[in-house]
Enzyme design. Structure first.
Site, PDB file in Angstrom:
ATOM      1  N   ASP A 116      47.535  35.244   7.717  1.00  0.00           N
ATOM      2  CA  ASP A 116      46.229  34.902   8.282  1.00  0.00           C
ATOM      3  C   ASP A 116      45.599  36.175   8.824  1.00  0.00           C
ATOM      4  OD1 ASP A 116      46.599  31.495   9.641  1.00  0.00           O
ATOM      5  OD2 ASP A 116      46.600  32.286   7.599  1.00  0.00           O
ATOM      6  N   HIS A 118      51.149  36.476  10.673  1.00  0.00           N
ATOM      7  CA  HIS A 118      49.840  36.992  11.076  1.00  0.00           C
ATOM      8  C   HIS A 118      49.819  38.508  10.910  1.00  0.00           C
ATOM      9  CE1 HIS A 118      49.459  32.992  12.873  1.00  0.00           C
ATOM     10  NE2 HIS A 118      48.154  33.203  12.866  1.00  0.00           N
TER      11      HIS A 118
END
Length: 320
Positions: free
Chosen positions: A141, A288
């Site tokens: 992400d 992430h």
């Protein structure tokens, strides 16, 4: 005296005559008739054939409305591949769910609720790949850039691993060079919406604009289309899954993740150990790209996952 009586008689006859004329004038039916035809009725009688035609037209109009309503209802039952381009969400549940799972030992597939599973199946979402094969799918992400993506891309290239990067509007605007590099090096770039809102909390039109707006930015930058969406914060509802599907996207969740959007107490070792302990056949891994710990552990993670016999696949492989 007689003269006075005569005058009174004459006056009485005159008064009676005037009153009678006034009464007759008031009750004259011609006056009533004239009043009734001052504003003639414009409703013209319809012939029997016209009445029949009018009834048929109304019946046809009513049937058309019913057909349209029924079409909307059918399209809301999205067990097929036909979706209403108008995206009619009437009657769809908008209860907000946050993505979560129960982690199991011994590299077993995590458990999700029966409700989550039914919605995943109904709207063709992705939670895992084939859990009978040692295939894994790596995703990142990208809400914002923290300086680690170039290094991540270097590591992926060195290990010959393709991943999916879910980006936002500000990311495309500010780091178009990195997005272009992702595409050039064979990675998938997915839709994480323009502004990263909780989709169940906004209107249908806003959900659509958040998704299509990001896709337009990406198309303008790269000339490519988007096919996968990860809902911000993992928050979703049946309504938003339906909209996502109707726009031509697969909603991508995950089966392995950690709280890596913030510094991990155990640093890179915690990142490595968490991934290796939870890896399982068909795992969709979420990391992430803002995490320094993940970046430092990534090369070791990729090499040791392969050493355990796993093969890295892409989201496109799941769609074949």
């Amino acid at each position: 005296m007689l003269k006075k009586i005569g005058i009174l008689f004459f006056i009485s006859i005159l008064v009676f005559s005037t009153a009678s004329c006034s009464f007759i004038k008031t009750k004259n039916p011609l006056n009533d008739e004239k009043k009734s035809v001052q504003k003639p009725n414009v409703n013209v009688k319809t012939s029997s054939s016209d009445v029949s035609k009018d009834a048929k037209d109304k019946s046809a109009e009513s049937e058309a409305k019913d057909t349209t309503a029924n079409k909307g209802t059918v399209n809301n039952t999205v067990n097929n591949d036909v979706y209403n381009p108008q995206i009619n969400t009437d009657g769809l549940d908008n209860t907000l769910y946050g993505w979560g799972m129960r982690v199991l030992p011994d590299h077993k597939t995590p458990e999700i609720t029966s409700k989550a599973m039914s919605l995943i199946k109904k709207y063709d979402g992705i939670f895992t790949g084939d859990t009978t094969k040692k295939y894994v799918y790596l995703t990142f992400d990208e809400g914002y850039e923290n300086g680690y993506t170039p290094k991540i891309l270097d590591i992926l290239k060195a290990n010959n691993v393709k991943a999916a990067f879910f980006v936002t509007g500000p990311y495309i605007k500010e780091h178009g060079d990195l997005v272009k590099r992702m595409v050039a090096e064979g990675h998938i770039v997915g839709n994480h919406t323009v502004n990263h809102p909780s989709l169940p909390k906004i209107s249908d039109e806003k959900v659509k604009s958040e998704i299509t707006g990001l896709a337009e930015m990406f198309k303008e930058l790269t000339g490519k289309d988007m096919h996968y969406l990860r809902p911000p914060m993992g928050e979703y509802s049946e309504r938003t899954l339906y909209i996502t599907k109707s726009l031509g996207y697969k909603t991508v969740f995950w089966s392995l993740a950690l709280a890596d959007w913030q510094p991990l107490p155990g640093g890179p070792d915690e990142s490595y150990n968490t991934v290796m302990n939870r890896i399982h056949p068909g795992a969709v891994i979420l990391l992430h790209a803002v995490s320094k710990d993940d970046t430092m552990a990534l090369d070791r993670i990729l090499k040791d996952i392969k050493a355990q016999g796993y093969v890295f696949k892409t989201l496109d492989d799941l769609s074949k």
